[in-house]
Design an enzyme around this catalytic site. Sequence first.
Site, mmCIF file in Angstrom:
data_model
loop_
_atom_site.group_PDB
_atom_site.id
_atom_site.type_symbol
_atom_site.label_atom_id
_atom_site.label_comp_id
_atom_site.label_asym_id
_atom_site.label_seq_id
_atom_site.Cartn_x
_atom_site.Cartn_y
_atom_site.Cartn_z
ATOM 1 N N SER A 339 -49.702 -54.121 74.349
ATOM 2 C CA SER A 339 -51.093 -54.086 74.784
ATOM 3 C C SER A 339 -52.042 -54.236 73.612
ATOM 4 O O SER A 339 -51.865 -53.606 72.561
ATOM 5 C CB SER A 339 -51.390 -52.771 75.521
ATOM 6 O OG SER A 339 -52.751 -52.716 75.896
ATOM 7 N N ASP A 340 -53.044 -55.070 73.793
ATOM 8 C CA ASP A 340 -54.154 -55.114 72.853
ATOM 9 C C ASP A 340 -54.905 -53.785 72.949
ATOM 10 O O ASP A 340 -54.815 -53.085 73.960
ATOM 11 C CB ASP A 340 -55.073 -56.280 73.231
ATOM 12 C CG ASP A 340 -56.298 -56.356 72.342
ATOM 13 O OD1 ASP A 340 -56.145 -56.227 71.123
ATOM 14 O OD2 ASP A 340 -57.404 -56.527 72.875
ATOM 15 N N LYS A 341 -55.615 -53.427 71.904
ATOM 16 C CA LYS A 341 -56.355 -52.155 71.914
ATOM 17 C C LYS A 341 -57.795 -52.339 72.377
ATOM 18 O O LYS A 341 -58.206 -51.813 73.410
ATOM 19 C CB LYS A 341 -56.347 -51.518 70.517
ATOM 20 C CG LYS A 341 -57.174 -50.223 70.433
ATOM 21 C CD LYS A 341 -57.235 -49.691 69.030
ATOM 22 C CE LYS A 341 -58.171 -50.511 68.156
ATOM 23 N NZ LYS A 341 -59.597 -50.398 68.545
#
Length: 907
Positions: A339-341
């Site tokens: 997941s991207d933050k």
Amino acid sequence: MSEITEEKIDITEEGSASRVVNNEVNNEKVEIIETKHVENVEALSPELEELIQTDPRKGLSTDEVQKRLVQFGRNELAEVKTNALLKFLSYFTGAIAYLIELAGIFAAVVQDWARAENALDALKQTLALKAKAWRDGQFVEVDTAELVPGDVIGLRLGDIVPADARLLGLDVTGNETDAHLSIDQSALTGESLPVDKGKGATVYSSSIVKQGQMLAVVTKTGGDTFVGRAANLISITVEQGHFQKIVNAIGNFLILITVVLVVIIFIYQMLHFRGTPQGNFFVVLGHSLVLTIAAIPVGLPTVLSVTMAVGAKQLAAKKVIVKRLTAVEEMASVSVLCSDKTGTLTLNELTFDEPYLCPGYSKEDILLYSYLSAEPGANDPIESAVRTAAEDGLEILKNRQNKHDVPGYKVTAFVPFNPTTKMTCATVVTLDTNEVFKVAKGAPQVIVKLVGGNDDAVRAVNALATRGLRALGVARTVNGTDDYELVGMISLLDPPRPDSAETIRRCNGYGVDVKMITGDQLIIAKEVAHRLGMDRVILDANHLVDPTKSEEEVTKHCERADGFAQVIPEHKYRVVELLQKTGLLVGMTGDGVNDAPALKKANVGIAVHGCTDAARSAADIVLLAPGLSTIVDGITTSRAIFQRMRSYSLYRITSTVHFLMFFFCIIIAENWEMKTILLILITILNDAATLVIAVDNAKISERPDKWRLGQLISLSIILAVCLTAASFGHFYLAKYVFGIPTDVDGEDQRMQSIIYLHISSCPHFVIFSTRLSGFFWENLPSPTFFIAVMGTQIFAMFVSIYGVLTPGSAIGWGWGVGIIGFSLFYFLVLDFVKVMVFRYWSFELTARLWPTPSRKKKLRNRHERHIFEANISRNVKKVRKVVLMSKVIVALRAAVEESKKKKKITA
């Protein structure tokens, strides 16, 4: 009070640079840590360095621009278009499709006619169309496509950077300047805050100038830019989907046994009936064709596709839009979710965190003074965060008639932020008392210096810095003098979404490991991971490209780490690729241009709410609701769909193998064949009924689902052998016990109906068993599915009882009800066989029975991993025990000290 100040650059153990300001106050050394931005910047080749040494006051000549256009090409992304006809024909590939096409050719002989382009386009839309550049001594507007390395361009507030460029530290007139540009590159790198960049820094194509102006020299254009490399990764990612691989594997197996057995039957009949009308080539080929068509699982792709389509509709109702249908099946098998933050796990909004307060001041005080010293209407995330926090937290700022006034106060003068002073300053009048005071807000080291030093505040700032929080000091003058007093330190962070921690916990509960992969700074990533309840084993991107480590070591880092920080698109792509090479199915979530290559590479790319066009085009699934909570809906729904698909596949393979085994043996042994119309009826009726499996009840797995084709095919063969035994039992019982004739061309055709009804019902009822690995009653079928399956068999029973399709084939109620009754009973027997196979079947058993080198290696790796995890678990328990004992000791000491104080007071 004496004060000595010095600056130095220090490298932290994570590899990020920090600026340390040392203040010596009262002979006590104090350090303020100011985190310096870390960025992956590629060194330019000597040849390119020479080309960009352009005179910034003249620029390139027109002739030189034309030469470099020939050398480097236009500053645009190359188009990659797919041939429409080839793309259309690609939908007719695959094992089952080839077999159907081959059968069609044979039928003609015997005269019996029974995702990258959109993502690239979206990336193009992020590029600027026009740019200001020095050409032939003139500052003119040019098309961005005409820019070349060495062009000197001007960048101003609001500009989209047209190419990768190096800042020159000159204003647009060519004069030296100490100013910085504030660059928003969040869509490219995933960083939560705009980045201040000065002379010598690199700005990337498609980033946005938020503040300042400066000249820059173009270093890279077109496909060589940061965005261009991302586009190249997208264009080269063309892989066969996981689902298509599974369908082809099943199809290959069924084709193999179909072709082998049908060819043997063809040769046998050609030899056995040689010299007779039955031995005519076209007659034998026609018989083989009918058997082949009946054996082809034509319904397999259709039923699976319908099942996925129904699931996609269910997901759409939960605001999860499926762009690629097969992603529904692949989602069920995802075991790692990268997941991207920024904007995905976090809000992508800078907000107030808990402040540090000096004695005598409250949280309301620091909010008020921060608001008074904030620049009204400034297009700056820090100022916006300050004003938003104050307006939400202070009663006096709510329900105001004039949004620019602060009740009880009047700002008479304001000095905005600039890079030299690193602070804002407001002169304020208290309307009730006419008291005049000043409020300053700015960089911690500046404010600490302004108030004459404050050791406690410095320690607080350092504590915030080690957690990745941005700190700002706030001070005000007191007693009508120009002496400043520290109010406190406000802290700012892009906070996690309210549902992110719960989503991660639920994903972990379903056996999905969540890894954070972000372009943001390492300490920020660790702080966010901690707040999300994740472990803080976050590594920087250097671990992915460390030349001293083998690919196997890097892969282990990827498996064990909780995430990576300071990454670029190539790093995200590499993480996904390495995890996939271990055999894992990987999901990727993101919203920016920097996420697009990894979204395209992942087995399931998920674009979150508010994503860029590039991310949306590269993804397989798009979330319409903010946050990741709907991903859990996607996991549970896809696993229910997977169970239905696996159930049908197990039934379909079993049915096909039984069909081929029985007719191969019965033709060879008894030279008996079933009428063509009955064969086709079995295929049509049974496949039509199983379409309803798309709405059947399903038991959701607590772990990622896997096809386990070896287990699936082995169990199918075992069940098929049992069914074949039952089929021969029916045949010989009818022939020898009840004296039913077997002559295909005779007037008594009851054997046709008996075998037709048995082959229609007995394998078909097996689908009630294949729905789950346990006993069938653990999760009963839905009423709709039960009625559809039973309805087709009751229809087949009536056809057989009354001999509707073939003269002389009526078998009466005794045989009809008896066969259906036996099929239902036999389904219970096969259900027990299935449970026993699932109970004792394991990968370890497979590796022992068929010890191939790959299986041995995989089994060894599993054992090593179990030992490693057991050691980790033991060490964690030891650490927790030590921590607990330490807390007990500290508590006891505190109690003793408190007791001593009380005794002193009493004395």
